[in-house]
Design a protein around this motif. Structure first.
Motif, mmCIF file in Angstrom:
data_model
loop_
_atom_site.group_PDB
_atom_site.id
_atom_site.type_symbol
_atom_site.label_atom_id
_atom_site.label_comp_id
_atom_site.label_asym_id
_atom_site.label_seq_id
_atom_site.Cartn_x
_atom_site.Cartn_y
_atom_site.Cartn_z
ATOM 1 N N GLY A 8 0.841 -1.187 0.000
ATOM 2 C CA GLY A 8 0.000 0.000 0.000
ATOM 3 C C GLY A 8 0.875 1.236 0.000
ATOM 4 N N TYR A 9 0.284 2.356 -0.354
ATOM 5 C CA TYR A 9 1.049 3.597 -0.467
ATOM 6 C C TYR A 9 1.678 3.995 0.858
ATOM 7 N N GLU A 10 0.866 3.997 1.912
ATOM 8 C CA GLU A 10 1.346 4.513 3.192
ATOM 9 C C GLU A 10 2.510 3.700 3.745
ATOM 10 N N ALA A 11 2.449 2.387 3.649
ATOM 11 C CA ALA A 11 3.470 1.532 4.261
ATOM 12 C C ALA A 11 4.722 1.369 3.391
ATOM 13 N N ALA A 12 4.621 1.657 2.110
ATOM 14 C CA ALA A 12 5.796 1.548 1.237
ATOM 15 C C ALA A 12 6.777 2.660 1.596
ATOM 16 N N GLN A 13 7.982 2.260 1.935
ATOM 17 C CA GLN A 13 9.013 3.219 2.317
ATOM 18 C C GLN A 13 9.977 3.427 1.152
ATOM 19 N N LEU A 14 10.653 4.548 1.160
ATOM 20 C CA LEU A 14 11.608 4.861 0.102
ATOM 21 C C LEU A 14 12.635 3.742 -0.061
ATOM 22 N N ASN A 15 13.130 3.194 1.062
ATOM 23 C CA ASN A 15 14.123 2.119 0.944
ATOM 24 C C ASN A 15 13.518 0.868 0.298
ATOM 25 N N ASP A 16 12.236 0.596 0.502
ATOM 26 C CA ASP A 16 11.570 -0.527 -0.170
ATOM 27 C C ASP A 16 11.542 -0.295 -1.679
ATOM 28 N N LEU A 17 11.197 0.908 -2.052
ATOM 29 C CA LEU A 17 11.063 1.248 -3.477
ATOM 30 C C LEU A 17 12.408 1.247 -4.181
ATOM 31 N N ALA A 30 15.129 11.584 -9.038
ATOM 32 C CA ALA A 30 15.384 12.069 -10.400
ATOM 33 C C ALA A 30 14.438 11.394 -11.395
ATOM 34 N N ALA A 31 14.142 10.116 -11.153
ATOM 35 C CA ALA A 31 13.277 9.364 -12.074
ATOM 36 C C ALA A 31 11.800 9.693 -11.873
ATOM 37 N N PHE A 32 11.369 9.821 -10.620
ATOM 38 C CA PHE A 32 9.933 9.947 -10.338
ATOM 39 C C PHE A 32 9.522 11.307 -9.773
ATOM 40 N N GLY A 33 10.455 12.003 -9.139
ATOM 41 C CA GLY A 33 10.127 13.286 -8.543
ATOM 42 C C GLY A 33 9.631 13.171 -7.120
ATOM 43 N N SER A 34 8.795 12.181 -6.848
ATOM 44 C CA SER A 34 8.243 11.998 -5.507
ATOM 45 C C SER A 34 7.662 10.597 -5.380
ATOM 46 N N LYS A 35 7.411 10.211 -4.155
ATOM 47 C CA LYS A 35 6.756 8.924 -3.899
ATOM 48 C C LYS A 35 5.364 8.927 -4.509
ATOM 49 N N GLU A 36 4.671 10.043 -4.402
ATOM 50 C CA GLU A 36 3.318 10.141 -4.980
ATOM 51 C C GLU A 36 3.349 9.930 -6.490
ATOM 52 N N SER A 37 4.295 10.547 -7.168
ATOM 53 C CA SER A 37 4.402 10.366 -8.622
ATOM 54 C C SER A 37 4.733 8.922 -8.973
ATOM 55 N N ALA A 38 5.591 8.303 -8.177
ATOM 56 C CA ALA A 38 5.918 6.897 -8.413
ATOM 57 C C ALA A 38 4.673 6.026 -8.236
ATOM 58 N N PHE A 39 3.855 6.343 -7.229
ATOM 59 C CA PHE A 39 2.620 5.583 -7.012
ATOM 60 C C PHE A 39 1.671 5.743 -8.198
ATOM 61 N N ARG A 40 1.526 6.980 -8.672
ATOM 62 C CA ARG A 40 0.654 7.211 -9.832
ATOM 63 C C ARG A 40 1.135 6.417 -11.051
ATOM 64 N N GLU A 41 2.438 6.377 -11.250
ATOM 65 C CA GLU A 41 2.981 5.600 -12.361
ATOM 66 C C GLU A 41 2.741 4.104 -12.145
ATOM 67 N N ALA A 42 2.894 3.652 -10.910
ATOM 68 C CA ALA A 42 2.645 2.246 -10.597
ATOM 69 C C ALA A 42 1.181 1.886 -10.861
ATOM 70 N N LEU A 92 -6.855 -1.740 -2.364
ATOM 71 C CA LEU A 92 -6.060 -1.756 -1.142
ATOM 72 C C LEU A 92 -4.886 -0.790 -1.138
ATOM 73 N N GLY A 93 -4.649 -0.082 -2.232
ATOM 74 C CA GLY A 93 -3.467 0.760 -2.355
ATOM 75 C C GLY A 93 -3.405 1.925 -1.397
ATOM 76 N N VAL A 94 -4.542 2.498 -1.069
ATOM 77 C CA VAL A 94 -4.607 3.612 -0.109
ATOM 78 C C VAL A 94 -5.773 3.305 0.818
ATOM 79 N N MET A 95 -5.448 2.847 2.006
ATOM 80 C CA MET A 95 -6.495 2.429 2.942
ATOM 81 C C MET A 95 -6.776 3.463 4.036
ATOM 82 N N ASN A 96 -5.736 4.095 4.538
ATOM 83 C CA ASN A 96 -5.912 4.957 5.701
ATOM 84 C C ASN A 96 -6.400 6.351 5.355
#
Length: 189
Positions: A8-17, A30-42, A92-96
């Motif tokens: 899920g988005y909330e529990a995924a940490q930068l080190n996991d990604l 540099a590739a995604f700009g932010s965790k949010e942008s990476a999630f949108r791409e995912a 299930l990607g964004v639950m909280n």
């Protein structure tokens, strides 16, 4: 995609990604700009690949009944092939839904709504083709099948097996009204 799908988005940490794709944090930004942008791409990747089966089944089946059955079975396939947690990324990607994740929740909610709209359109086609009676309550049925897909995802997350999930399909299909011709063909003489 698999990290967000599993955690899920909330529990995924930068080190996991970064570990999943084999890059450093600066390269990630540099590739995604932010965790949010990476999630949108995912999510875009998921919709185009792993999550595409249910709607493809809905669109390619001959009758409305076959389409709904195939869509539900494909939903089971998606839910059970999810990494680690099982379930559907769109559910299930964004639950909280913390304030900062509201836009991502809205993204997933919109995609779930599009699914219900596609089910609605397929059921309307079933009426036009004579698979369903004109009296069928299409809006309620579309919402119902969207809810069944969500239930499949949650049940998979809770550890339901394929046979347990497949057992949900038959009673779900019983909610589809039959045309008078189908009723006559099904009744013994």
């Amino acid at each position: 995609m698999e990290v967000f799908w599993a955690k899920g988005y909330e529990a995924a940490q930068l080190n996991d990604l970064t570990a999943a794709i084999g890059i450093t944090p600066p390269s990630f930004y540099a590739a995604f700009g932010s965790k949010e942008s990476a999630f949108r791409e995912a999510v875009r990747l998921y919709v185009a690949t792993a999550g595409s089966g249910p709607l493809r089944a809905l669109d390619t089946s001959e009758t409305a009944q076959q389409a709904i059955g195939a869509m539900l079975l494909a939903s089971i396939d998606v839910a059970l092939k999810a990494p680690q947690s099982n379930g559907c990324l769109l559910i299930l990607g964004v639950m909280n839904c913390q304030p900062e994740t509201g836009p991502l929740y809205d993204l997933l909610k919109g995609l779930r709504k599009e699914t219900v709209e596609r089910v609605h359109a397929r059921l309307e086609r079933g009426v036009a083709d004579g698979d369903l009676p004109r009296t069928a309550d299409i809006p309620t049925l579309a919402d119902y099948y969207g809810a069944v897909m969500q239930a499949i995802s949650m049940q998979a997350r809770d550890g339901a097996t394929r046979p347990e999930l497949e057992a949900l399909v038959r009673p779900s299909l019983a909610a589809l009204p039959q045309t008078p011709a189908a009723d006559a063909a099904a009744s013994p003489n």
